[in-house]
Design a protein around this motif. Sequence first.
Motif, PDB file in Angstrom:
ATOM      1  N   VAL A 200      20.041 -30.024 -58.457  1.00 29.69           N
ATOM      2  CA  VAL A 200      21.012 -30.252 -57.373  1.00 29.69           C
ATOM      3  C   VAL A 200      22.207 -31.071 -57.852  1.00 29.69           C
ATOM      4  CG1 VAL A 200      19.309 -29.987 -55.523  1.00 29.69           C
ATOM      5  CG2 VAL A 200      19.771 -32.273 -56.434  1.00 29.69           C
ATOM      6  N   ALA A 201      21.999 -31.871 -58.905  1.00 26.56           N
ATOM      7  CA  ALA A 201      23.119 -32.672 -59.413  1.00 26.56           C
ATOM      8  C   ALA A 201      24.246 -31.774 -59.918  1.00 26.56           C
ATOM      9  CB  ALA A 201      22.642 -33.595 -60.535  1.00 26.56           C
ATOM     10  N   GLY A 202      23.893 -30.537 -60.278  1.00 28.54           N
ATOM     11  CA  GLY A 202      24.899 -29.627 -60.822  1.00 28.54           C
ATOM     12  C   GLY A 202      25.677 -28.854 -59.764  1.00 28.54           C
ATOM     13  N   PHE A 203      25.349 -29.064 -58.486  1.00 28.25           N
ATOM     14  CA  PHE A 203      26.088 -28.351 -57.435  1.00 28.25           C
ATOM     15  C   PHE A 203      27.523 -28.854 -57.367  1.00 28.25           C
ATOM     16  CE2 PHE A 203      22.031 -27.538 -54.665  1.00 28.25           C
ATOM     17  CZ  PHE A 203      21.563 -26.678 -55.638  1.00 28.25           C
ATOM     18  N   ASP A 204      28.328 -28.065 -56.679  1.00 24.22           N
ATOM     19  CA  ASP A 204      29.735 -28.403 -56.538  1.00 24.22           C
ATOM     20  C   ASP A 204      29.900 -29.223 -55.253  1.00 24.22           C
ATOM     21  OD1 ASP A 204      32.308 -28.317 -57.231  1.00 24.22           O
ATOM     22  OD2 ASP A 204      32.697 -26.276 -56.484  1.00 24.22           O
ATOM     23  N   PHE A 205      30.271 -30.496 -55.389  1.00 27.70           N
ATOM     24  CA  PHE A 205      30.367 -31.338 -54.204  1.00 27.70           C
ATOM     25  C   PHE A 205      31.814 -31.531 -53.776  1.00 27.70           C
ATOM     26  CE2 PHE A 205      26.492 -32.719 -56.425  1.00 27.70           C
ATOM     27  CZ  PHE A 205      25.580 -32.370 -55.450  1.00 27.70           C
ATOM     28  N   PRO A 206      32.144 -31.121 -52.562  1.00 28.26           N
ATOM     29  CA  PRO A 206      33.511 -31.379 -52.087  1.00 28.26           C
ATOM     30  C   PRO A 206      33.807 -32.879 -52.158  1.00 28.26           C
ATOM     31  CG  PRO A 206      32.320 -29.964 -50.540  1.00 28.26           C
ATOM     32  CD  PRO A 206      31.328 -30.424 -51.561  1.00 28.26           C
ATOM     33  N   ASP A 207      35.044 -33.180 -52.398  1.00 29.61           N
ATOM     34  CA  ASP A 207      35.460 -34.573 -52.495  1.00 29.61           C
ATOM     35  C   ASP A 207      35.634 -35.106 -51.075  1.00 29.61           C
ATOM     36  OD1 ASP A 207      36.256 -36.895 -53.593  1.00 29.61           O
ATOM     37  OD2 ASP A 207      38.326 -36.258 -53.940  1.00 29.61           O
ATOM     38  N   PHE A 208      34.657 -35.779 -50.565  1.00 37.15           N
ATOM     39  CA  PHE A 208      34.698 -36.222 -49.175  1.00 37.15           C
ATOM     40  C   PHE A 208      33.957 -37.546 -49.081  1.00 37.15           C
ATOM     41  CE2 PHE A 208      33.341 -36.326 -44.732  1.00 37.15           C
ATOM     42  CZ  PHE A 208      34.490 -35.902 -44.084  1.00 37.15           C
ATOM     43  N   HIS A 209      34.620 -38.552 -48.539  1.00 38.43           N
ATOM     44  CA  HIS A 209      33.963 -39.863 -48.445  1.00 38.43           C
ATOM     45  C   HIS A 209      34.091 -40.409 -47.038  1.00 38.43           C
ATOM     46  CE1 HIS A 209      33.061 -40.474 -52.723  1.00 38.43           C
ATOM     47  NE2 HIS A 209      34.052 -39.611 -52.866  1.00 38.43           N
ATOM     48  N   HIS A 210      33.116 -41.147 -46.638  1.00 33.86           N
ATOM     49  CA  HIS A 210      33.200 -41.779 -45.317  1.00 33.86           C
ATOM     50  C   HIS A 210      33.076 -43.284 -45.512  1.00 33.86           C
ATOM     51  CE1 HIS A 210      29.031 -43.044 -45.155  1.00 33.86           C
ATOM     52  NE2 HIS A 210      28.679 -41.864 -45.603  1.00 33.86           N
ATOM     53  N   ASP A 211      33.467 -44.027 -44.489  1.00 28.98           N
ATOM     54  CA  ASP A 211      33.283 -45.480 -44.604  1.00 28.98           C
ATOM     55  C   ASP A 211      32.478 -46.023 -43.421  1.00 28.98           C
ATOM     56  OD1 ASP A 211      35.135 -45.138 -42.671  1.00 28.98           O
ATOM     57  OD2 ASP A 211      36.786 -46.157 -43.717  1.00 28.98           O
ATOM     58  N   HIS A 212      31.568 -45.218 -42.900  1.00 29.53           N
ATOM     59  CA  HIS A 212      30.729 -45.697 -41.797  1.00 29.53           C
ATOM     60  C   HIS A 212      29.867 -46.861 -42.255  1.00 29.53           C
ATOM     61  CE1 HIS A 212      31.777 -41.937 -40.009  1.00 29.53           C
ATOM     62  NE2 HIS A 212      31.036 -41.231 -40.822  1.00 29.53           N
ATOM     63  N   GLU A 213      29.552 -47.724 -41.295  1.00 28.97           N
ATOM     64  CA  GLU A 213      28.517 -48.714 -41.557  1.00 28.97           C
ATOM     65  C   GLU A 213      27.203 -47.939 -41.685  1.00 28.97           C
ATOM     66  OE1 GLU A 213      28.840 -52.018 -38.963  1.00 28.97           O
ATOM     67  OE2 GLU A 213      27.317 -53.181 -40.033  1.00 28.97           O
ATOM     68  N   HIS A 259      25.036 -41.557 -27.531  1.00 27.08           N
ATOM     69  CA  HIS A 259      25.392 -41.956 -28.891  1.00 27.08           C
ATOM     70  C   HIS A 259      24.935 -43.386 -29.117  1.00 27.08           C
ATOM     71  CE1 HIS A 259      28.904 -38.951 -29.676  1.00 27.08           C
ATOM     72  NE2 HIS A 259      27.852 -38.376 -29.147  1.00 27.08           N
ATOM     73  N   ALA A 260      24.235 -43.606 -30.207  1.00 26.50           N
ATOM     74  CA  ALA A 260      23.845 -44.975 -30.523  1.00 26.50           C
ATOM     75  C   ALA A 260      24.994 -45.640 -31.271  1.00 26.50           C
ATOM     76  CB  ALA A 260      22.586 -44.969 -31.380  1.00 26.50           C
ATOM     77  N   ARG A 261      25.255 -46.879 -30.924  1.00 32.23           N
ATOM     78  CA  ARG A 261      26.270 -47.657 -31.628  1.00 32.23           C
ATOM     79  C   ARG A 261      25.740 -49.039 -31.905  1.00 32.23           C
ATOM     80  NH1 ARG A 261      31.311 -45.109 -30.953  1.00 32.23           N
ATOM     81  NH2 ARG A 261      31.026 -43.369 -29.543  1.00 32.23           N
ATOM     82  N   LEU A 262      26.295 -49.672 -32.904  1.00 33.95           N
ATOM     83  CA  LEU A 262      25.962 -51.072 -33.140  1.00 33.95           C
ATOM     84  C   LEU A 262      26.823 -51.896 -32.191  1.00 33.95           C
ATOM     85  CD1 LEU A 262      25.747 -51.103 -37.028  1.00 33.95           C
ATOM     86  CD2 LEU A 262      23.896 -51.692 -35.446  1.00 33.95           C
ATOM     87  N   ALA A 263      26.170 -52.761 -31.442  1.00 34.34           N
ATOM     88  CA  ALA A 263      26.883 -53.523 -30.425  1.00 34.34           C
ATOM     89  C   ALA A 263      28.075 -54.237 -31.043  1.00 34.34           C
ATOM     90  CB  ALA A 263      25.938 -54.534 -29.781  1.00 34.34           C
ATOM     91  N   GLY A 264      29.249 -54.019 -30.456  1.00 34.85           N
ATOM     92  CA  GLY A 264      30.455 -54.682 -30.903  1.00 34.85           C
ATOM     93  C   GLY A 264      30.998 -54.180 -32.234  1.00 34.85           C
ATOM     94  N   ARG A 265      30.388 -53.126 -32.789  1.00 35.09           N
ATOM     95  CA  ARG A 265      30.832 -52.677 -34.114  1.00 35.09           C
ATOM     96  C   ARG A 265      31.145 -51.193 -34.160  1.00 35.09           C
ATOM     97  NH1 ARG A 265      28.470 -56.991 -37.609  1.00 35.09           N
ATOM     98  NH2 ARG A 265      28.641 -55.736 -39.485  1.00 35.09           N
ATOM     99  N   GLY A 266      30.404 -50.374 -33.423  1.00 33.69           N
ATOM    100  CA  GLY A 266      30.719 -48.944 -33.411  1.00 33.69           C
ATOM    101  C   GLY A 266      29.663 -48.087 -34.073  1.00 33.69           C
ATOM    102  N   HIS A 267      30.063 -46.862 -34.402  1.00 36.13           N
ATOM    103  CA  HIS A 267      29.061 -45.905 -34.871  1.00 36.13           C
ATOM    104  C   HIS A 267      28.583 -46.247 -36.279  1.00 36.13           C
ATOM    105  CE1 HIS A 267      32.892 -43.728 -36.039  1.00 36.13           C
ATOM    106  NE2 HIS A 267      32.293 -43.980 -37.182  1.00 36.13           N
ATOM    107  N   TYR A 268      27.476 -45.666 -36.646  1.00 39.27           N
ATOM    108  CA  TYR A 268      26.883 -45.948 -37.949  1.00 39.27           C
ATOM    109  C   TYR A 268      26.043 -44.761 -38.372  1.00 39.27           C
ATOM    110  CZ  TYR A 268      22.555 -46.900 -35.383  1.00 39.27           C
ATOM    111  OH  TYR A 268      21.452 -46.795 -34.574  1.00 39.27           O
ATOM    112  N   LEU A 269      25.579 -44.831 -39.608  1.00 41.39           N
ATOM    113  CA  LEU A 269      24.828 -43.728 -40.189  1.00 41.39           C
ATOM    114  C   LEU A 269      23.484 -44.253 -40.686  1.00 41.39           C
ATOM    115  CD1 LEU A 269      25.748 -40.781 -40.609  1.00 41.39           C
ATOM    116  CD2 LEU A 269      26.369 -41.408 -42.935  1.00 41.39           C
ATOM    117  N   THR A 270      22.424 -43.494 -40.394  1.00 40.83           N
ATOM    118  CA  THR A 270      21.131 -43.822 -40.966  1.00 40.83           C
ATOM    119  C   THR A 270      20.651 -42.588 -41.738  1.00 40.83           C
ATOM    120  OG1 THR A 270      18.897 -44.583 -40.448  1.00 40.83           O
ATOM    121  CG2 THR A 270      19.928 -43.162 -38.825  1.00 40.83           C
TER     122      THR A 270
END
Lengths: 432, 251
Positions: A200-213, A259-270
């Motif tokens: 899987v490391a050899g797959f082609d990964f689109p250049d896409f980044h997020h900055d979610h907590e 939608h779950a959010r962190l209180a006072g902070r916003g959305h996040y990713l698990t």
Amino acid sequence: MTHRNDRLIDVRGLARVEGEGAMHVRVRDGAVTDVRLEIYEPPRFFEAFLRGRRHTEPPDITARICGICPVAYQMSACAAIEDACGVTLPAGLADLRRLLYCGEWIESHVLHIYLLHAPDFLGYPSALHLARDRRDLVERGLALKKAGNDLVEVVGGRAVHPVNVRVGGFYRVPRPGDLAPLRERLRVALDQALDTVRWVAGFDFPDFHHDHEMLALVEPGRYAIERGVVATTGGLSFDVSRFEDHVVEEQVPHSTALHARLAGRGHYLTGPAARYTLSSRWLSPLAREAAAAAGLEDQCRNPYRSIVVRAVETVYAVEEAIRLIDSYEPPPIPAVTVPARAGVGRGATEAPRGTLFHRYELDADGLVTSARIVPPTSQNQAAVEDDLARFVAGRLDLTDEHLTAECEQAIRNYDPCISCATHFLDLHVDRG
Amino acid sequence: MTTLAVWKFASCDGCQLSLLDCEDELLILADRVRIAHFLEASREVLPGPYDVSLVEGSITTPADAARIEEIRAASGILVTLGACATAGGIQALRNNADVAEFASVVYARPDYLDVLATSTPIAAHVDVDYELHGCPIDKGQLLETLAALLAGRKPDLPAHSVCFDCKQRHHVCVVVARGEPCLGPVTRAGCGAICPALGRGCFGCFGPADSPNGAAEAALLRATGMSGEDIQRFYRTFNVSAYGAAAEEAS
Ligand code: SF4
Ligand code: SF4
């Protein structure tokens, strides 16, 4: 090439996700104005009918929320009920739970990697189509997945909805002789898992980044699976007992999905990428090495690379299972008694898809008076929609068909387990 | 080539996953049938009619009640998979309750829901050719059924009770030896009696066997110290109303 300024893309019947969902994207004057990832899984009302059941019943009942990660539901339910009853498991039984959970990580991750996600990267509609050209690859995936299922079966009694798990421990603990053949299989599986990382490391990964907590359980000293404290990349750290103080579920205007959010902070990713980002240093040396060779740094913020993280976690889970089998001594009793008492208990564990939280309130007879379940998919939904909006905005020149396929792939990065998303509703708002 | 379609209604996906869990047989099967519709496994969707349709899940919404009619019309042989599809599943616990109240417990805006008051099995809506029981189904039974249908014969599916399998496998009886409540005497075989093998009483995930002896089971359960309420709950979990008369006699 069609390039319309206003269009509505509806993907009904998202394929290769667990459960069924739909995604809506609305574009106005060339700008994305609305993105909805929608689940049309009919509600099953688990939290409602858990009321009135005995405190021993939620592990079997909540397993039925999801056939792909039943162990996660059983483990979070056990943890929450034991918390309510003031019981802590002795080390031997806790290790056995971790061993069982490793089996689920392996089978679920490999299912996702080989059968659900990899075909996207390789341009096939399914793994069965891929097998027509590369049977060896699919056979390797199925064999690796089977090792995970065998582990769940030996420790849990059945691969889907294990019957051996109970509040306080197990019905019967395995004899060392039961585990020996499993160990042999897992040795082979380890090589297959390492090959999977390289593949899987050899797959082609689109250049896409997020900055979610990002949020995951963390257990300093080892990679968190069946317990830990909740931590986020934003520096929050709190006990599972305080989960509901920090995570709030909100109803948003464009959808009835909570939608779950962190209180006072916003959305996040698990999920795997969050776990990896928060705990990569606690992986085994072999898994860390595999991750580095696959181009992963200490953090993973490109959702496409989650497939690599899943493969690395599979290596870890296989190794960890071998380690637990090697140090296994049958616990003297299969389960500790968990006497009913009035109280509230909370428990969280790391399902393959992310942190899974349960809370139960019990009365003095041990009957459940209220239950709350926060699955990973509903925690991730806001962050996923946010990613999709940015993702689609950069691809508006694609044909609908092409964009549809790309959005499906993007959604599968998060491995949304839609049947588990107990809070998702099917509502179509017509905004004309 | 035989075309196979897999459909999902209200369920946990565990039964259709059992097909993907046939790791040793999946590719062999894929060589012999054309998988025409299986959303969990493939983006490719081929138009019907379908020779064999496997249906997982129960009917809980008006839209699904209409969809199963279409699937029936497009299918040669229709096989239902699991407790959801054969008995309404665990979500049929709403059938004895107020669904609006249930919805208000789980959802902030229950008025947005469009759900039926009941969760019903597929056979309550359309004709079903074969039923595979269990929550989840047994992989062996699934493979036997597919092999039989490919060969044009009837699948060999047991109707006897879990007790028979227990005896055949020399498991110690959990009721006699440990006084554990067990639904084995009235539950359909198929799982391999895996719970008694672990020292656990059967909790009925395969639903009732043919002609269960409810009166004898009632005495057995009471002898383990269960109250009428306990017994009701024991019966009403994974196959909520399927035990019918047996459950009445027992409680
Ligand atoms: S019968 Fe059980 S395993 Fe099968 S789909 Fe329903 S809940 Fe899942
Ligand atoms: S013994 Fe009973 S409860 Fe256990 S798997 Fe078999 S049918 Fe289901």
